[in-house]
Design a protein around this motif. Structure first.
Motif, PDB file in Angstrom:
ATOM      1  N   GLU A 102      20.561 -12.651  85.567  1.00 21.59           N
ATOM      2  CA  GLU A 102      20.454 -14.083  85.266  1.00 21.59           C
ATOM      3  C   GLU A 102      21.621 -14.857  85.864  1.00 21.59           C
ATOM      4  N   GLU A 103      22.806 -14.266  85.752  1.00 15.33           N
ATOM      5  CA  GLU A 103      23.998 -14.912  86.308  1.00 15.33           C
ATOM      6  C   GLU A 103      23.857 -15.066  87.819  1.00 15.33           C
ATOM      7  N   GLU A 104      23.304 -14.019  88.452  1.00 14.35           N
ATOM      8  CA  GLU A 104      23.200 -14.042  89.917  1.00 14.35           C
ATOM      9  C   GLU A 104      22.161 -15.036  90.416  1.00 14.35           C
ATOM     10  N   LYS A 105      21.194 -15.378  89.552  1.00 10.82           N
ATOM     11  CA  LYS A 105      20.193 -16.370  89.953  1.00 10.82           C
ATOM     12  C   LYS A 105      20.841 -17.707  90.297  1.00 10.82           C
ATOM     13  N   GLN A 106      22.012 -17.960  89.717  1.00 15.48           N
ATOM     14  CA  GLN A 106      22.723 -19.219  89.987  1.00 15.48           C
ATOM     15  C   GLN A 106      23.383 -19.203  91.378  1.00 15.48           C
ATOM     16  N   LEU A 107      23.513 -18.015  91.953  1.00 17.17           N
ATOM     17  CA  LEU A 107      24.234 -17.904  93.220  1.00 17.17           C
ATOM     18  C   LEU A 107      23.312 -18.123  94.405  1.00 17.17           C
ATOM     19  N   PRO A 108      23.872 -18.568  95.550  1.00 13.82           N
ATOM     20  CA  PRO A 108      23.052 -18.625  96.761  1.00 13.82           C
ATOM     21  C   PRO A 108      22.588 -17.217  97.163  1.00 13.82           C
ATOM     22  N   GLN A 109      21.432 -17.163  97.805  1.00 14.21           N
ATOM     23  CA  GLN A 109      20.791 -15.894  98.169  1.00 14.21           C
ATOM     24  C   GLN A 109      21.760 -14.864  98.763  1.00 14.21           C
ATOM     25  N   ASP A 110      22.594 -15.290  99.710  1.00 18.71           N
ATOM     26  CA  ASP A 110      23.438 -14.329 100.427  1.00 18.71           C
ATOM     27  C   ASP A 110      24.609 -13.819  99.577  1.00 18.71           C
ATOM     28  N   LYS A 111      24.828 -14.413  98.421  1.00 17.40           N
ATOM     29  CA  LYS A 111      25.915 -13.944  97.545  1.00 17.40           C
ATOM     30  C   LYS A 111      25.392 -12.981  96.473  1.00 17.40           C
ATOM     31  N   ARG A 112      24.064 -12.849  96.400  1.00 13.67           N
ATOM     32  CA  ARG A 112      23.508 -11.980  95.357  1.00 13.67           C
ATOM     33  C   ARG A 112      23.585 -10.513  95.770  1.00 13.67           C
ATOM     34  N   SER A 113      23.695  -9.636  94.749  1.00 17.54           N
ATOM     35  CA  SER A 113      23.748  -8.209  95.074  1.00 17.54           C
ATOM     36  C   SER A 113      22.381  -7.729  95.507  1.00 17.54           C
ATOM     37  N   GLU A 114      22.421  -6.684  96.344  1.00 17.96           N
ATOM     38  CA  GLU A 114      21.143  -6.138  96.803  1.00 17.96           C
ATOM     39  C   GLU A 114      20.483  -5.315  95.712  1.00 17.96           C
ATOM     40  N   MET A 115      21.313  -4.757  94.833  1.00 21.82           N
ATOM     41  CA  MET A 115      20.764  -3.902  93.774  1.00 21.82           C
ATOM     42  C   MET A 115      21.106  -4.469  92.410  1.00 21.82           C
ATOM     43  N   GLY A 116      20.240  -4.208  91.446  1.00 19.99           N
ATOM     44  CA  GLY A 116      20.550  -4.515  90.053  1.00 19.99           C
ATOM     45  C   GLY A 116      21.569  -3.506  89.541  1.00 19.99           C
ATOM     46  N   LEU A 117      22.104  -3.782  88.361  1.00 19.68           N
ATOM     47  CA  LEU A 117      23.155  -2.909  87.822  1.00 19.68           C
ATOM     48  C   LEU A 117      22.678  -1.466  87.645  1.00 19.68           C
ATOM     49  N   ILE A 118      21.538  -1.289  87.034  1.00 22.30           N
ATOM     50  CA  ILE A 118      21.025   0.065  86.772  1.00 22.30           C
ATOM     51  C   ILE A 118      20.759   0.798  88.088  1.00 22.30           C
ATOM     52  N   GLU A 119      20.148   0.058  89.008  1.00 20.90           N
ATOM     53  CA  GLU A 119      19.861   0.625  90.331  1.00 20.90           C
ATOM     54  C   GLU A 119      21.145   1.086  91.020  1.00 20.90           C
ATOM     55  N   LYS A 120      22.173   0.241  90.922  1.00 23.44           N
ATOM     56  CA  LYS A 120      23.459   0.555  91.545  1.00 23.44           C
ATOM     57  C   LYS A 120      24.051   1.822  90.932  1.00 23.44           C
ATOM     58  N   LEU A 121      24.008   1.920  89.613  1.00 23.27           N
ATOM     59  CA  LEU A 121      24.592   3.095  88.949  1.00 23.27           C
ATOM     60  C   LEU A 121      23.814   4.352  89.321  1.00 23.27           C
ATOM     61  N   GLU A 122      22.488   4.226  89.385  1.00 21.41           N
ATOM     62  CA  GLU A 122      21.678   5.380  89.780  1.00 21.41           C
ATOM     63  C   GLU A 122      21.995   5.799  91.209  1.00 21.41           C
ATOM     64  N   PHE A 123      22.171   4.790  92.053  1.00 23.21           N
ATOM     65  CA  PHE A 123      22.497   5.071  93.450  1.00 23.21           C
ATOM     66  C   PHE A 123      23.811   5.839  93.556  1.00 23.21           C
ATOM     67  N   VAL A 124      24.802   5.413  92.778  1.00 26.68           N
ATOM     68  CA  VAL A 124      26.122   6.056  92.841  1.00 26.68           C
ATOM     69  C   VAL A 124      26.048   7.499  92.335  1.00 26.68           C
ATOM     70  N   ILE A 125      25.285   7.706  91.271  1.00 24.05           N
ATOM     71  CA  ILE A 125      25.158   9.065  90.724  1.00 24.05           C
ATOM     72  C   ILE A 125      24.464   9.995  91.718  1.00 24.05           C
ATOM     73  N   ASN A 126      23.482   9.441  92.444  1.00 20.07           N
ATOM     74  CA  ASN A 126      22.623  10.303  93.259  1.00 20.07           C
ATOM     75  C   ASN A 126      23.026  10.448  94.720  1.00 20.07           C
ATOM     76  N   ASN A 127      24.077   9.760  95.136  1.00 22.27           N
ATOM     77  CA  ASN A 127      24.472   9.862  96.539  1.00 22.27           C
ATOM     78  C   ASN A 127      25.923  10.304  96.689  1.00 22.27           C
ATOM     79  N   GLN A 128      26.169  11.018  97.777  1.00 22.74           N
ATOM     80  CA  GLN A 128      27.531  11.464  98.076  1.00 22.74           C
ATOM     81  C   GLN A 128      28.393  10.274  98.458  1.00 22.74           C
ATOM     82  N   PHE A 129      29.615  10.278  97.985  1.00 24.74           N
ATOM     83  CA  PHE A 129      30.552   9.249  98.418  1.00 24.74           C
ATOM     84  C   PHE A 129      30.868   9.491  99.901  1.00 24.74           C
ATOM     85  N   GLU A 130      31.114   8.408 100.622  1.00 23.11           N
ATOM     86  CA  GLU A 130      31.491   8.535 102.032  1.00 23.11           C
ATOM     87  C   GLU A 130      32.957   8.981 102.098  1.00 23.11           C
ATOM     88  N   ARG A 131      33.273   9.923 102.995  1.00 20.98           N
ATOM     89  CA  ARG A 131      34.676  10.330 103.122  1.00 20.98           C
ATOM     90  C   ARG A 131      35.163  10.104 104.538  1.00 20.98           C
TER      91      ARG A 131
END
Ligand code: 4AD
Ligand code: MG
Length: 481
Positions: free
Chosen positions: A291-320
């Protein structure tokens, strides 16, 4: 009487079967002189208490105001209304504490801002956002202990008052009982005579438990600390606190790669724990953020929602990658060429600013990054020197939206190399005699890191300002509550 209380969270998980219960909590809203939304902090979901018309005194009903505290007994019945499966049909209502709704500083109807709620931090836990944030904070803290306990690490309580500056950065709060009015005892050269002070020497609040942690690791093999740390850096940012909590594992017989593996496993573990145990709160925060991000211009919004982001972090290797590789990427980047960085990337040896770190994480790799092998000039004295003579075995972990979340390294276990570096950096070897002793008697390769707990809580809850993930923030010019 009080131990008969049923928590609303437990109740809402049951089926309504006319069970007799006692609940206690704070009134969120009172509608139509009949429907009380009661909250007890166990969940953001309120219990609907129904005060049947005509059953209770007018005088009592008038005292049911938002934020008053109540004890209610009655039966749990299927709800006739929409939006909840059960009602508590009130038989008795007792006001435990009255609250004048006009004077209560939080008017939920007006959607108070996070900035305003910081000024009334003594009540902000009673809002849905902060209740969710601090339950998630609790879950993460619990998961920290669970993770290390399962791995057999010893939890070491390192001192809060110390005489050393573990990071060598001089950002310390002094601890003294000497008078501050100018009458403190002096040395011949007019400097303050700290031999007369409480501890017989100059002391400060700790900036890190690492040095003492290393003493533990060279006996137990594996330890971790989890305690408050203090830094008097005058940084008024959304990522800095003067008092913050840090988790510092230290492991003997480990090198930089082992250290990075441990940090990555640890971060994923505690996120997963919060996802499994606090899903309701995270869903709430995720929605809030959207809801907070809806107030932002399109290019400032995150590509992923919070849950999606956390799932992504859990399921992918960190870049080294190495610092040297990172500098190349930054130098070649369009951001640098188009002068979009406030601090231009000049070349090898420069310290990375948070805008550079965030570029790597958010624009280039789009995932957490572990940067290794930094120039020795921009890192602390205790980091192990690499064979190239220029870099040290350091690692920083950078997280999307946050920047640096972990700082760590393999430690210099070779006495001669360590004292030489301390000499170059003007770190007093006499004061740290006990630290150097571990290199004299059975030294071992070892490594560790520090995770900034509030930055982690920010990452998991999606809160933009670090002041909103610690109950009572301490920042420059602010120490209320
Ligand atoms: O990178 P730092 O300074 O590392 C150390 O203190 C080492 N002794 C850790 C170790 O190797 N055992 O701090 C570690 C982390 C940072 O990555 C950041 O997440 C957090 O602590 N941090 C802060 N968090 C909030 N406010 C501040 N002022 C912070 N300074 C550091
Ligand atoms: Mg650091």
């Amino acid at each position: 009487m009080f131990n008969k209380r049923v928590k609303i969270k437990e109740l809402l998980a049951q089926e309504p079967q006319h069970q007799e219960v006692t609940v206690m909590g704070w009134v969120r809203t009172f509608r139509n002189n009949q429907f009380i939304a009661l909250n007890d902090g166990s969940t953001n979901n309120n219990l609907q208490v129904v005060a049947e018309l005509g059953r209770f005194d007018e005088a009592l009903l008038r005292r049911i105001t938002s934020s008053a505290s109540l004890r209610v007994t009655g039966k749990i019945v299927p709800s006739l209304g929409k939006g909840q499966k059960m009602d508590l049909q009130a038989e008795t209502i007792e006001i435990l504490g009255d609250s004048d709704p006009d004077k209560y500083p939080i008017q939920l109807k007006n959607r108070p801002t996070l900035e305003y709620l910081r000024e009334v931090a003594h009540f902000r836990f009673r809002t849905n956002t902060f209740a969710a944030v601090f339950r998630v904070r609790h879950a993460l803290a619990f998961a920290v202990h669970k993770f290390f306990n399962e791995k057999g690490f010893v939890y070491l309580h390192t001192p809060i008052i110390t005489a050393s500056d573990a990071e060598g950065a001089g950002e310390m709060f002094r601890v003294t009982t000497l008078p501050v009015d100018g009458s403190a005892p002096r040395n011949e050269d007019n400097s303050i005579n700290f031999r007369e002070d409480f501890f017989g020497r100059s002391t400060n609040l700790t900036v890190s438990g690492q040095l003492e942690g290393e003493l533990g690791a060279t006996a137990f093999g594996e330890i971790y600390t989890f305690g408050p740390t203090f830094r008097a850096e005058n940084s008024n940012t959304a990522r800095h606190l003067a008092e913050f909590w840090m988790i510092e594992p230290e492991v003997a017989f480990n090198d930089l790669e082992d250290n990075a593996n441990l940090a990555e496993e640890f971060i994923k573990y505690i996120i997963r724990y919060a996802m499994e145990h606090n899903r309701e709160d995270l869903d709430f925060l995720s929605q809030r953020l959207a809801e907070e991000e809806k107030q932002l211009p399109q290019d400032k919004r995150s590509e992923m929602g919070l849950i999606e982001k956390l799932e992504f972090v859990i399921n992918n290797q960190f870049e080294r990658l190495t610092y040297t590789e990172a500098i190349e990427i930054l130098r070649e980047s369009n951001y640098n060429k188009k002068k979009k960085f406030q601090f231009p990337v000049t070349g090898w040896g420069m310290d990375l600013q948070s805008e550079h770190e965030r570029y790597l994480v958010e624009k280039h790799f789009k995932k957490p990054v572990i940067l290794m092998d930094y120039p020795k000039e921009i890192k602390a004295f205790y980091m192990r020197q690499n064979d190239d003579g220029k870099t040290v075995a350091a690692m920083d972990i950078l997280a999307p939206g946050i920047g640096e979340i972990v700082g760590g390294s393999q430690r210099e276990e070779r006495l001669d190399k360590l004292t030489e570096r301390m000499g170059e950096m003007d770190i007093p070897t006499e004061e740290l005699w006990w630290y150097l002793d571990t290199r004299r008697f059975g030294t071992v390769p070892h490594a560790g890191f520090g995770l900034g707990f509030e930055r982690m809580v920010q990452f998991v809850t999606g809160m933009g300002n670090i002041r909103d993930v610690i109950p009572f923030p301490r920042t420059p010019k602010s120490a209320e509550f």
